[in-house]
Motif scaffolding. Structure first.
Motif, PDB file in Angstrom:
ATOM      1  N   ILE A  43       0.742  -1.115  -0.049  1.00 38.39           N
ATOM      2  CA  ILE A  43      -0.104   0.055   0.068  1.00 38.39           C
ATOM      3  C   ILE A  43       0.757   1.277  -0.008  1.00 38.39           C
ATOM      4  O   ILE A  43       0.716   2.338  -0.775  1.00 38.39           O
ATOM      5  N   SER A  44       1.781   1.505   0.856  1.00 32.94           N
ATOM      6  CA  SER A  44       2.950   2.448   0.960  1.00 32.94           C
ATOM      7  C   SER A  44       3.813   2.634  -0.271  1.00 32.94           C
ATOM      8  O   SER A  44       4.345   3.638  -0.466  1.00 32.94           O
ATOM      9  N   ASP A  45       3.936   1.427  -1.131  1.00 36.57           N
ATOM     10  CA  ASP A  45       4.826   1.662  -2.034  1.00 36.57           C
ATOM     11  C   ASP A  45       4.220   2.288  -3.311  1.00 36.57           C
ATOM     12  O   ASP A  45       3.146   1.728  -4.060  1.00 36.57           O
ATOM     13  N   THR A  46       4.589   3.560  -3.702  1.00 43.87           N
ATOM     14  CA  THR A  46       3.960   4.174  -4.884  1.00 43.87           C
ATOM     15  C   THR A  46       4.133   3.519  -6.267  1.00 43.87           C
ATOM     16  O   THR A  46       3.361   3.840  -7.180  1.00 43.87           O
ATOM     17  N   GLU A  47       5.014   2.645  -6.332  1.00 44.27           N
ATOM     18  CA  GLU A  47       4.988   2.138  -7.809  1.00 44.27           C
ATOM     19  C   GLU A  47       4.154   0.810  -7.793  1.00 44.27           C
ATOM     20  O   GLU A  47       3.747   0.168  -8.807  1.00 44.27           O
ATOM     21  N   ILE A  48       3.506   0.403  -6.741  1.00 44.89           N
ATOM     22  CA  ILE A  48       2.547  -0.613  -6.684  1.00 44.89           C
ATOM     23  C   ILE A  48       1.187   0.010  -6.892  1.00 44.89           C
ATOM     24  O   ILE A  48       0.828   0.673  -6.028  1.00 44.89           O
ATOM     25  N   GLU A  49       0.345  -0.613  -7.720  1.00 45.80           N
ATOM     26  CA  GLU A  49      -0.795  -0.215  -7.936  1.00 45.80           C
ATOM     27  C   GLU A  49      -2.135  -1.054  -7.627  1.00 45.80           C
ATOM     28  O   GLU A  49      -3.366  -0.942  -7.478  1.00 45.80           O
ATOM     29  N   ALA A  50      -1.709  -2.648  -7.634  1.00 39.56           N
ATOM     30  CA  ALA A  50      -2.698  -3.479  -7.109  1.00 39.56           C
ATOM     31  C   ALA A  50      -1.687  -4.888  -6.481  1.00 39.56           C
ATOM     32  O   ALA A  50      -0.600  -4.825  -6.367  1.00 39.56           O
ATOM     33  N   ILE A  51      -2.633  -5.553  -5.800  1.00 43.88           N
ATOM     34  CA  ILE A  51      -2.055  -6.678  -5.103  1.00 43.88           C
ATOM     35  C   ILE A  51      -2.731  -7.800  -5.249  1.00 43.88           C
ATOM     36  O   ILE A  51      -4.144  -7.809  -5.250  1.00 43.88           O
ATOM     37  N   VAL A  52      -1.945  -9.036  -5.215  1.00 43.41           N
ATOM     38  CA  VAL A  52      -2.339 -10.277  -5.385  1.00 43.41           C
ATOM     39  C   VAL A  52      -2.152 -11.351  -4.011  1.00 43.41           C
ATOM     40  O   VAL A  52      -0.769 -11.238  -3.904  1.00 43.41           O
ATOM     41  N   ILE A  53      -2.815 -11.827  -3.600  1.00 42.75           N
ATOM     42  CA  ILE A  53      -2.567 -12.694  -2.561  1.00 42.75           C
ATOM     43  C   ILE A  53      -2.990 -14.284  -2.848  1.00 42.75           C
ATOM     44  O   ILE A  53      -3.875 -14.465  -3.447  1.00 42.75           O
ATOM     45  N   THR A  54      -1.742 -14.952  -2.562  1.00 42.57           N
ATOM     46  CA  THR A  54      -1.907 -16.375  -3.202  1.00 42.57           C
ATOM     47  C   THR A  54      -1.098 -17.338  -2.323  1.00 42.57           C
ATOM     48  O   THR A  54      -0.470 -16.853  -1.178  1.00 42.57           O
ATOM     49  N   SER A  55      -0.673 -18.469  -2.617  1.00 41.22           N
ATOM     50  CA  SER A  55      -0.088 -19.250  -1.796  1.00 41.22           C
ATOM     51  C   SER A  55       0.874 -20.275  -2.767  1.00 41.22           C
ATOM     52  O   SER A  55       0.935 -20.496  -3.801  1.00 41.22           O
ATOM     53  N   ASP A  56       2.297 -20.383  -2.079  1.00 37.14           N
ATOM     54  CA  ASP A  56       3.384 -21.171  -2.583  1.00 37.14           C
ATOM     55  C   ASP A  56       3.247 -22.737  -2.327  1.00 37.14           C
ATOM     56  O   ASP A  56       3.849 -23.555  -2.876  1.00 37.14           O
ATOM     57  N   LEU A  57       2.095 -22.893  -1.518  1.00 40.54           N
ATOM     58  CA  LEU A  57       1.764 -24.613  -1.255  1.00 40.54           C
ATOM     59  C   LEU A  57       0.446 -24.985  -2.121  1.00 40.54           C
ATOM     60  O   LEU A  57      -0.204 -24.097  -2.638  1.00 40.54           O
ATOM     61  N   PRO A  58       0.477 -26.252  -2.198  1.00 43.12           N
ATOM     62  CA  PRO A  58      -0.783 -26.827  -3.117  1.00 43.12           C
ATOM     63  C   PRO A  58      -2.039 -26.294  -2.267  1.00 43.12           C
ATOM     64  O   PRO A  58      -3.104 -26.198  -2.959  1.00 43.12           O
ATOM     65  N   LEU A  59      -2.295 -26.026  -1.108  1.00 42.27           N
ATOM     66  CA  LEU A  59      -3.385 -25.378  -0.343  1.00 42.27           C
ATOM     67  C   LEU A  59      -3.412 -23.861  -0.060  1.00 42.27           C
ATOM     68  O   LEU A  59      -2.163 -23.602  -0.123  1.00 42.27           O
ATOM     69  N   PHE A  60      -4.248 -23.119  -0.582  1.00 45.48           N
ATOM     70  CA  PHE A  60      -4.324 -21.782  -0.115  1.00 45.48           C
ATOM     71  C   PHE A  60      -4.121 -21.652   1.141  1.00 45.48           C
ATOM     72  O   PHE A  60      -3.236 -20.935   1.601  1.00 45.48           O
ATOM     73  N   SER A  61      -5.278 -22.013   1.904  1.00 43.48           N
ATOM     74  CA  SER A  61      -5.061 -22.068   3.336  1.00 43.48           C
ATOM     75  C   SER A  61      -6.136 -22.856   3.897  1.00 43.48           C
ATOM     76  O   SER A  61      -7.352 -22.894   3.672  1.00 43.48           O
ATOM     77  N   ALA A  62      -5.660 -23.775   5.163  1.00 41.86           N
ATOM     78  CA  ALA A  62      -6.736 -24.654   5.701  1.00 41.86           C
ATOM     79  C   ALA A  62      -7.385 -23.799   7.083  1.00 41.86           C
ATOM     80  O   ALA A  62      -8.314 -24.736   7.428  1.00 41.86           O
ATOM     81  N   GLY A  63      -6.803 -22.539   7.009  1.00 42.75           N
ATOM     82  CA  GLY A  63      -7.491 -21.859   8.033  1.00 42.75           C
ATOM     83  C   GLY A  63      -6.771 -21.530   9.321  1.00 42.75           C
ATOM     84  O   GLY A  63      -5.518 -21.520   9.320  1.00 42.75           O
ATOM     85  N   ALA A  64      -7.506 -21.476  10.535  1.00 41.81           N
ATOM     86  CA  ALA A  64      -6.936 -20.930  11.838  1.00 41.81           C
ATOM     87  C   ALA A  64      -6.018 -22.130  12.276  1.00 41.81           C
ATOM     88  O   ALA A  64      -6.133 -23.311  12.047  1.00 41.81           O
ATOM     89  N   ASP A  65      -5.015 -21.680  13.019  1.00 39.53           N
ATOM     90  CA  ASP A  65      -4.144 -22.738  13.726  1.00 39.53           C
ATOM     91  C   ASP A  65      -4.852 -23.015  15.010  1.00 39.53           C
ATOM     92  O   ASP A  65      -4.616 -22.179  15.870  1.00 39.53           O
ATOM     93  N   ILE A  66      -5.756 -24.128  15.055  1.00 36.16           N
ATOM     94  CA  ILE A  66      -6.421 -24.187  16.265  1.00 36.16           C
ATOM     95  C   ILE A  66      -5.737 -24.627  17.567  1.00 36.16           C
ATOM     96  O   ILE A  66      -6.248 -24.670  18.472  1.00 36.16           O
TER      97      ILE A  66
END
Length: 700
Positions: A43-66
């Motif tokens: 957000i603070s980087d003036t060169e960046i105009e958009a953001i993508v959030i993804t995963s380097d693992l096969p799963l995007f996310s299994a959720g909370a760490d219970i």
């Protein structure tokens, strides 16, 4: 690199933030901190105009760490992360490359756009932990999908294919194109109005009120004993009745109501118990499992056929042996019929039916089993018969083949001793129907090799079973404990309780059926034959299952003949109480000098469940089970003990070990000679009750 579990790279004018918190991208504190840092940096980087959030693992996310549910410094909480994302002045796209569950899906819902892959599934499974989505899931999801879909996802907790969630995803593409598609969506959104999910207006209508009422009625019938499902409905309803921020507040209140319940404690205990069951500390981690390419089954009856189906379903060739061709043909025909029925219900294609049947071959000759890597015996539950089978297998099976018995009560060491290779012998106790029930008791003999145990545990996963390692004793864990339960229910009938009343009390406690309905369904003759083989154990107690014995000797062996403890109309499984059974109980009680009386519901429940728990402590003391939670897994998956109570051992801890010990002592003292013999509190139960030691910390 923003954090060890979050990385960041720039693609043109888009910041790609990738999660890598192995193994499943649990949204632990480290990951939450990493996401906040990465998003703020972008957000603070003036060169960046958009953001993508993804995963380097096969799963995007299994959720909370219970594991974090037990407390500690949890700041920043997930809602803080999601608020930052949703309120970002730059568009944020979730590239959901794999499963997104619980908090993982809530993370995607807080992003402005979502892109995913064709065969992906997402879900909000919190209800299985006795809670509800607590980071806005119950408020954001209904703003993106139809109310009925949101309710189904949240109340059932089941994974949902993304192909039915088109309203949620702006694009569904191939795995290879996902990141490029997400970057493209992000770039196209630059300068456009950012669509925050929280700004979508929804309201209750008469039609929606009907949907909620129907869901409430269906859930009340299906989720008896569970607390969270009804609260999930209340939370989704708040999305339609309250402004977004007030809805979030209501979600939080309902979340805490769920969290502070015995059901949530039980369901979270069971979540960890199931995973712990796979761990065998006594076996070295580098022990290599044996290769299982071909399986043989001895016996093509109901149990043998069900076992065979498990392996065929997993793509493993099976050779089934029956000494009579007619029995073999019948067994294979029953398997085909089972598969054909699944195909009629749309669960299998006809091609899949033929593929699985092609993996099943029959034989009447032991010599045809010479190349099998694993042989499972599933013949009549009689030691002499089992020994004949294993003596034959010892002669024909190749070196290194695992020889397994499906016995439910007999001594695996005695069976192993009749072979020249006891190190290769193990118990694989499947539960009926074997192609349906998830539990597999894996019985370690005195001489069973470590690699045989490891292979068996690994194989359980391959055939989609939950394997639990147990030791050798009568009935192992499950049937040893159920014997106590059956004995006590039979005694209560002699003392004046009716079978239907006992069954109702146990059903209301949460089991799928009571002991008498279960006995009729399984066949009363099974227990009868077991008792005949254990006369020395029970001869001091002439009341022991005496009514059941009389019924079996009169040919009333249960549902399969239309009469057992109950009567059954032809083609019906509905039990009909039979006054003549009460007359038998009254006559036998009089002959035995047992006074009949009014018995309270509470006494019936305690006398059925507490001795079962007490036997669990004896099993733990003897080292037959590795840990208390293994007993819980066996009882939930093998006997239908309600998961909202966590299993018998967790239930004991919930109500207090001292309470169990005191009540066992009370019945020990108040039930005469019967009580003195059968209600002695386990030494381990008394010890842990007095020391207030948690069962989870006990090690033999």
């Amino acid at each position: 690199m923003v954090d060890s579990v979050v990385s960041q790279k720039t693609v043109s004018n888009v910041s790609v933030v990738s999660m890598a918190n192995a193994p499943v991208n649990a949204l632990s504190k480290a990951l939450r901190v990493g996401l906040i840092d990465a998003v703020n940096k972008a957000i603070s980087d003036t060169e960046i105009e958009a953001i993508v959030i993804t995963s380097d693992l096969p799963l995007f996310s299994a959720g909370a760490d219970i594991s974090e549910f037990s407390g500690g410094d949890l700041s920043p909480m997930l809602p803080e992360v999601l608020a930052l994302i949703e309120n970002s002045p730059k568009p944020i796209v979730a590239a959901v490359n794999g499963g997104a569950f619980g908090g993982g899906l809530e993370l995607a819902l807080a992003c402005h756009y979502r892109v995913t892959t064709e065969k992906n599934k997402v879900g909000l499974p919190e209800v299985h932990l006795g809670i509800l989505p607590g980071a806005g899931g119950t408020q954001r999801l209904p703003r993106l999908v139809p109310a009925a879909t949101a309710l189904q996802m949240i109340v059932s907790g089941a994974p949902t294919p993304v192909k039915v969630l088109n309203d949620m995803f702006i694009k569904i593409t191939t795995p290879e194109s996902l990141l490029d598609a997400a970057v493209d969506v992000a770039q196209q959104a630059i300068g456009e109005v950012i669509p925050a999910t929280s700004k979508i207006e929804i309201a209750m209508t008469e039609q929606l009120a009907t949907v909620f009422a129907q869901t409430e009625a269906h859930t009340a019938a299906k989720a008896r004993g569970f607390f969270a499902p009804a609260k999930c409905i209340d939370a989704v309803k708040a999305a339609f009745e309250l402004p977004f921020n007030e809805g979030l507040k209501r979600e939080g209140e309902l979340f805490m109501q769920c969290m502070n319940t015995p059901q949530a404690r039980a369901q979270q205990h069971f979540f960890f118990a199931e995973r712990a069951a796979a761990s065998i500390p006594s076996i070295a981690k580098d022990t290599k499992a044996r290769d299982i390419q071909q399986v043989a089954i001895i016996g093509a009856g109901t149990m043998g056929g069900g076992i065979a189906m498990n392996f065929a379903n997993a793509g493993i060739p099976v050779r089934m042996l029956e000494l009579e061709q007619a029995a073999l043909d019948k067994g294979l025909a029953v398997i085909r019929k089972n598969y054909e029925n699944s195909a009629k219900k749309g669960k299998l294609t006809q091609e899949q039916v033929e593929q699985r049947m092609s993996l099943l071959q029959g034989t009447t000759e032991y010599s045809d089993l010479s190349e099998a890597d694993l042989v499972i015996e599933a013949v009549f539950e009689k030691m002499s018969v089992k020994k004949q089978v294993f003596e034959a297998l010892d002669k024909v099976c190749k070196d290194g083949a695992i020889l397994a018995t499906n016995t439910s009560t007999l001594d695996v060491d005695e069976i192993a001793a009749c072979t020249s290779r006891p190190q290769d012998v193990i118990g694989l106790h499947f539960f009926s129907p074997a192609n349906v029930m998830k539990l597999l008791e894996i019985v370690r003999g005195e001489k069973t090799a470590d690699d045989v145990i490891k292979t068996s545990m690994k194989l359980a996963k391959t055939i989609r079973k939950v394997g639990v390692l147990v030791g050798v004793c009568f009935g192992f864990v499950g049937n040893r404990m159920i014997e106590v339960y059956g004995r006590e229910s039979g005694r209560l009938v002699l003392e004046g309780a009716t079978p239907e009343r006992i069954d109702k009390i146990i059903y209301d406690f949460g089991l799928p059926m009571g002991p008498f309905t279960m006995g009729d369904m399984a066949g009363l003759d099974i227990g009868y034959f077991v008792r005949q083989s254990r006369k020395a154990f029970i001869e001091h107690d002439p009341s022991y299952c005496t009514v059941a014995d009389e019924l079996v000797e009169a040919g009333r062996v249960g549902l399969k003949v239309g009469k057992g403890v109950y009567l059954y109309e032809q083609g019906s499984r509905t039990p009909i109480p039979d006054p003549s059974v009460i007359e038998i109980a009254q006559r036998r009680a009089k002959e035995l000098g047992i006074e009949q009386r009014q018995i309270s519901d509470q006494e019936i429940l305690e006398r059925c469940i507490y001795p079962l728990i007490n036997e669990g402590f004896e099993i733990l003391k003897e080292g037959i089970a590795q840990r208390a939670s293994d007993i819980d897994v066996i009882y939930v998956y093998g006997y239908g003990f309600p998961v909202h109570r966590g299993g018998p051992m967790q239930y004991a801890e919930e109500i207090g070990l001292q309470e169990i010990a005191d009540k066992m002592q009370h019945y020990h003292d108040s039930l005469g000679e019967y009580g003195k013999h059968w209600f002695k509190p386990s030494d381990l139960l008394v010890e842990l009750a007095q020391s207030k030691q948690a069962l989870a910390t006990y090690k033999k």
